[in-house]
Design a protein around this motif. Structure first.
Motif, short mmCIF file in Angstrom:
data_model
loop_
_atom_site.label_atom_id
_atom_site.label_comp_id
_atom_site.label_asym_id
_atom_site.label_seq_id
_atom_site.Cartn_x
_atom_site.Cartn_y
_atom_site.Cartn_z
N SER A 278 -4.41 -9.13 4.66
CA SER A 278 -3.35 -9.49 3.72
C SER A 278 -3.29 -8.51 2.56
O SER A 278 -2.21 -8.10 2.13
N VAL A 279 -4.46 -8.13 2.04
CA VAL A 279 -4.50 -7.16 0.94
C VAL A 279 -3.86 -5.84 1.38
O VAL A 279 -3.03 -5.27 0.67
N GLU A 280 -4.25 -5.35 2.56
CA GLU A 280 -3.69 -4.09 3.06
C GLU A 280 -2.19 -4.18 3.22
O GLU A 280 -1.45 -3.27 2.84
N GLN A 281 -1.72 -5.30 3.77
CA GLN A 281 -0.30 -5.46 4.03
C GLN A 281 0.49 -5.54 2.73
O GLN A 281 1.52 -4.87 2.58
N GLN A 282 0.02 -6.33 1.79
CA GLN A 282 0.77 -6.49 0.55
C GLN A 282 0.70 -5.23 -0.31
O GLN A 282 1.68 -4.89 -0.98
N TRP A 283 -0.43 -4.54 -0.30
CA TRP A 283 -0.54 -3.29 -1.06
C TRP A 283 0.48 -2.28 -0.55
O TRP A 283 1.13 -1.58 -1.32
N SER A 284 0.63 -2.20 0.77
CA SER A 284 1.56 -1.23 1.36
C SER A 284 3.01 -1.57 1.05
O SER A 284 3.88 -0.69 1.11
N ASN A 285 3.28 -2.83 0.70
CA ASN A 285 4.64 -3.23 0.36
C ASN A 285 5.04 -2.86 -1.07
O ASN A 285 6.21 -2.95 -1.43
N LEU A 286 4.06 -2.46 -1.89
CA LEU A 286 4.33 -2.08 -3.28
C LEU A 286 4.63 -0.58 -3.35
O LEU A 286 4.02 0.22 -2.65
N ASN A 287 5.56 -0.21 -4.25
CA ASN A 287 5.76 1.22 -4.49
C ASN A 287 4.69 1.70 -5.47
O ASN A 287 3.99 0.88 -6.09
N PRO A 288 4.52 3.03 -5.63
CA PRO A 288 3.44 3.53 -6.50
C PRO A 288 3.48 2.98 -7.92
O PRO A 288 2.42 2.69 -8.49
N GLU A 289 4.66 2.80 -8.48
CA GLU A 289 4.75 2.26 -9.84
C GLU A 289 4.22 0.83 -9.88
O GLU A 289 3.46 0.45 -10.79
N GLU A 290 4.60 0.02 -8.89
CA GLU A 290 4.12 -1.37 -8.84
C GLU A 290 2.62 -1.41 -8.59
O GLU A 290 1.92 -2.28 -9.13
N GLN A 291 2.11 -0.50 -7.78
CA GLN A 291 0.67 -0.44 -7.53
C GLN A 291 -0.10 -0.14 -8.80
O GLN A 291 -1.13 -0.77 -9.09
N ASN A 292 0.38 0.83 -9.59
CA ASN A 292 -0.28 1.16 -10.85
C ASN A 292 -0.21 0.00 -11.84
O ASN A 292 -1.17 -0.28 -12.58
N GLN A 293 0.92 -0.70 -11.86
CA GLN A 293 1.04 -1.88 -12.72
C GLN A 293 0.06 -2.95 -12.29
O GLN A 293 -0.55 -3.63 -13.13
N TYR A 294 -0.11 -3.10 -11.00
CA TYR A 294 -1.04 -4.10 -10.48
C TYR A 294 -2.48 -3.76 -10.85
O TYR A 294 -3.25 -4.64 -11.25
N ILE A 295 -2.86 -2.48 -10.74
CA ILE A 295 -4.20 -2.05 -11.14
C ILE A 295 -4.45 -2.39 -12.60
O ILE A 295 -5.51 -2.92 -12.96
N ALA A 296 -3.47 -2.09 -13.45
CA ALA A 296 -3.60 -2.38 -14.87
C ALA A 296 -3.74 -3.88 -15.11
O ALA A 296 -4.53 -4.32 -15.96
#
Length: 425
Positions: free
Chosen positions: A307-325
């Motif tokens: 699930s983590v792999e699938q949902q991470w791949s659905n985010l664009n780079p900006e959303e991924q960086n926001q999620y990390i923060a």
């Protein structure tokens, strides 16, 4: 009598799951109700199942309406009741037992197309008097097994399933129809629940029943389901008290998850092969000593990590960086920078520390015996030696025995939650 009893126990368990997770195999519509003040989401399917997501948590289960009362029962057996103040196709007003009012607005969404309902599978491949066996029925079992093992079946394995289906259909068509209908029902409800933990729980419940039944009737191990499953998945430990099992897939997924978690915290370090094998051995040897929450964090790891792999791949780079923060803020982590690209690169490496975990376990036992040590003492010795050389190993060990709350928190905060948990190849 024992053989008959064990098979009845298995069928009863499978039927129980079907009753819990599916009351109708024909649902094709889900209504999403959004509460206007809290923005909480309540999904109601036409076959009697719900999924709720809001600031107070996420849960799913069955619901029913009698008169002006709506009752919801989650998968843990908790029951909530609401009085329906008003209802239309677009609006619903509910009142709880304390008099609080909830105003919901609805949107209807089409159910996801199901793999076995494709036109190419709608063909008769066998007849038995007035009965017919469709290729789509076999594809239900194919998708069922693929969901369990988390990967595609080979052409040979699909043919084996089809051959087994046709033998059963020839011998007892009505019983075979019943079995495939129950399997389809369970799959449809699993997909509509849209929840990796529910799939993980399903796998655990199913194979707990299989393991227990096979102890009384070894012939179950010769079924096509068990043969295919055993080819891809090894059960490393089974706890009859919690009815949870540890597989090689869970071990690999848990290590990958731990590295992902440490990447989010700014620790971009990779385990060595020996360190990875050490964690494998700790999980295998320590599974029976864990509490329920800790066992769940490991036993559910394969589906949670998927699930983590699938949902991470659905985010664009900006959303991924926001999620990390966001995650670092929740964990009170400061001055730990890691980019979404670094995280993605790490995830794509598909770490593996030896597919034959039982062989590694045997090697550890042999080395322990040669030193005159128990396996627990030997693992502790190896751990101390590795911790002296690896800060990363120490960090990962600090997170090792946490329960699955953090794992689920990582999923629930990632993306919009619109993930369809099916396996299509």
């Amino acid at each position: 009598m024992k053989k008959i009893s064990s098979l009845k126990k298995l069928k009863k368990s499978l039927l129980l799951f079907t009753l819990i997770y599916s009351s109708s195999i024909y649902s094709q519509e889900i209504t999403t109700w959004v509460e206007s003040n809290t923005n909480a989401s309540l999904q109601l399917s036409t076959d009697g199942y719900f999924q709720y997501s809001g600031n107070d948590g996420q849960f799913q289960g069955v619901y029913g309406i009698q008169g002006n009362t709506m009752s919801l029962q989650d998968v843990n057996g908790n029951i909530l009741q609401y009085t329906i103040q008003s209802y239309s196709e677009s609006e619903m007003v509910l009142m709880d037992q304390f008099g609080a009012i909830y105003n919901f607005i609805s949107t209807v969404i089409s159910a996801h197309p199901l793999p076995w309902e494709q036109d190419k599978f709608n063909k008769v491949i066998e007849t038995n008097k007035d009965d017919q066996w469709l290729e789509s029925y076999t594809q239900i079992y194919v998708n069922f097994v693929q969901l369990l093992i988390g990967q595609p079946l080979s052409i040979t394995e699909i043919n084996d399933i089809r051959t087994s289906n046709l033998v059963d259909f020839k011998n007892n068509p009505q019983s075979t129809y019943t079995d495939v209908s129950q399997t389809e029902a369970a799959l449809k409800q699993l997909y509509s629940l849209n929840n990796a933990e529910a799939i993980a729980l399903f796998r655990e419940e199913l194979f707990a029943s299989l393991i227990e039944s096979a102890e009384q009737n070894p012939a179950i191990n010769e079924t096509i389901l068990m043969k295919i499953y055993s080819t891809h998945v090894s059960i490393l430990h089974y706890d009859p008290q919690t009815r949870l099992s540890l597989s090689n897939q869970d071990v690999e997924a848990y290590i990958n998850y731990l590295q992902f978690q440490n990447m989010l915290m700014g620790q971009a370090v990779t385990l060595t092969n020996k360190e990875g094998q050490m964690i494998q051995m700790q999980l295998v040897n320590g599974f029976g000593k864990m509490n329920l929450q800790q066992q769940q964090s490991v036993a559910f790891a394969n589906y949670i990590w998927s699930s983590v792999e699938q949902q991470w791949s659905n985010l664009n780079p900006e959303e991924q960086n926001q999620y990390i923060a966001q995650i670092q803020e929740q964990m009170n982590i400061e001055n730990m920078n890691v980019s979404s690209q670094e995280v993605s690169t790490s995830m794509n490496q598909n770490y593996s520390y030896g597919d034959d975990i039982p062989s590694v376990a045997d090697q550890y036992r042999l080395e322990a015996a040669q030193k005159g040590m128990t396996i627990d003492d030997y693992i502790a010795l190896r751990k101390r030696e590795m911790q002296a050389d690896s800060n990363m190993f120490t960090i990962m060990q600090n997170n090792m025995m946490e329960d699955n709350a953090m794992m689920l928190n990582i999923i629930n905060n990632m993306g919009d939650g619109d993930t369809y948990y099916t396996v299509e190849y």
